[in-house]
Design an enzyme around this catalytic site. Structure first.
Site, PDB file in Angstrom:
ATOM      1  N   ARG A 167      27.878  29.144  14.560  1.00  0.00           N
ATOM      2  CA  ARG A 167      27.391  28.115  13.640  1.00  0.00           C
ATOM      3  C   ARG A 167      27.438  26.725  14.278  1.00  0.00           C
ATOM      4  NH1 ARG A 167      26.236  32.212  12.493  1.00  0.00           N
ATOM      5  NH2 ARG A 167      26.572  33.440  10.620  1.00  0.00           N
ATOM      6  N   SER A 246      26.993  29.697   2.279  1.00  0.00           N
ATOM      7  CA  SER A 246      28.386  29.788   2.715  1.00  0.00           C
ATOM      8  C   SER A 246      28.899  28.388   3.055  1.00  0.00           C
ATOM      9  CB  SER A 246      28.503  30.693   3.943  1.00  0.00           C
ATOM     10  OG  SER A 246      28.097  32.004   3.628  1.00  0.00           O
ATOM     11  N   GLU A 342      30.847  24.313   6.679  1.00  0.00           N
ATOM     12  CA  GLU A 342      29.574  24.414   7.391  1.00  0.00           C
ATOM     13  C   GLU A 342      28.653  23.245   7.113  1.00  0.00           C
ATOM     14  OE1 GLU A 342      27.295  27.932   7.639  1.00  0.00           O
ATOM     15  OE2 GLU A 342      28.998  29.301   7.596  1.00  0.00           O
TER      16      GLU A 342
END
Length: 347
Positions: A167, A246, A342
């Protein structure tokens, strides 16, 4: 034609649905970029740094961000080139990601089906190095065409030059306002094989055959449909309930710490990594810390998926960040594990 920044509403341009207004310009033609670079280098554009906005699906936005927003709306998909082993498909940065995946399948170019229904744009996908259901974007990416706004020039960066990690990427680490991705190129293998390692896909009933027959090789479209069905059952639709998918990364810890946690928590969701470390399921940690379905003011962690932070209505960015801090603190106190969020913050 030069880009013009004007005061605009951003609430419909972030999937958390947070109220915000900012100075916004829309980029729908690459010919405007050289003038923007010249303005930046000459000092004509010094009011505030740029923030490049895609679909707003990985974003926590303040009510009045100081940064100016460049909304990327470049469109277009083409077969860039073809070899005996791959289709090389190029998509403009403003193309919606899910629609691009669907289009590739309709053209007979499989390979991205595990990444179906991920919100956002093609241009944002490499920034976050998106991944789902056993596939990471960097496994299919050929190159990224981007403008280095500091240097005032266009560059093509191969996949191995993008600094991809879990990520993460060069584009994310270099900070907002440097890189403006305009096109992304994918290498889709002609010797296609299904990716069904992820438990949700491996256990999906009847997956694989257009006729439902046992033992047949799954079709790319059947995997695409299965991923869409799984995501719709597990995750809230941002169009119905504001969320950014998420909210935390799955933490990666050393093997010794993982062993100690397994001793205390035999049901720990842990996955060995190639480098010897262990990836933990952030959703499991959050649920065990008591946050699944729990609210803090107008925001909360989703009742079906503890990893997803949702806006129950009327939330501001401060509400989102307060909940994120509370969840991180409780997971740290219980497990000794740090969670990293995130979504990026536009303030």
């Amino acid at each position: 034609m030069p880009l013009v920044f004007s005061d605009q509403d951003l609430q419909t341009h972030n999937t958390l649905g947070l109220p915000a207004r900012a100075a916004v310009a829309t980029l729908d033609d690459e010919s405007a970029i050289p003038d923007l670079c010249e303005a930046l280098s000459s000092g004509r554009e010094t009011d505030a740094p740029l923030f490049v906005l895609g679909g707003g699906s990985n974003l926590v936005v303040a009510a009045r961000p100081r940064r100016r927003v460049l909304r990327v709306a470049l469109r277009g998909i083409r077969l860039w080139r073809e070899t005996t082993t791959h289709w090389f498909v190029e998509a403009a940065a403003g193309e919606p990601w899910h629609g691009f995946v669907d289009h590739c399948l309709s053209q007979g170019w499989p390979g991205l089906e595990n990444l179906a229904l991920i919100p956002g744009t093609v241009g944002a996908a490499p920034v976050q190095n998106i991944g789902a259901y056993g596939l990471e974007l960097d496994q299919r990416l050929h190159s990224v065409v981007a403008w280095d706004l500091r240097a005032g020039r266009e560059r093509e960066l191969r996949a191995d030059e993008c600094g991809f990690a879990y990520r993460d990427s060069l584009f994310k680490r270099d900070g907002a306002g440097r890189w403006l991705i305009v096109r992304v190129r994918f290498a889709l293998p002609k010797a296609w094989a299904p990716r069904l390692d992820y438990p949700d896909l491996r256990d999906y009933p009847g997956l694989g055959s257009p006729t439902g027959g046992a033992g047949e090789i799954p079709s790319p479209r059947s995997i695409f449909d299965a991923v869409c069905d799984i995501r719709r059952r597990k995750l809230p639709d941002p169009a119905v309930q504001g969320n950014a998918g998420s909210f935390f990364k799955n933490p990666v810890i050393d093997a010794g710490q993982a062993d100690r946690l397994r001793h205390r928590y035999p049901d720990l969701k842990a996955y060995p990594q190639a480098d010897g470390r262990v990836k933990l399921a952030a959703g499991w940690l959050i649920e065990q810390a008591g946050w699944k379905g729990r609210r803090l003011g107008p925001v909360g962690m989703h009742e079906r998926q503890a990893l997803v932070l949702v806006n129950h209505g009327g939330a501001q960015s401060a509400d989102v960040l307060a909940l994120a801090r509370a969840v991180r603190a409780d997971v740290q106190a219980r497990f000794g594990v740090d969670l990293e969020q995130e979504p990026v913050v536009l303030d």
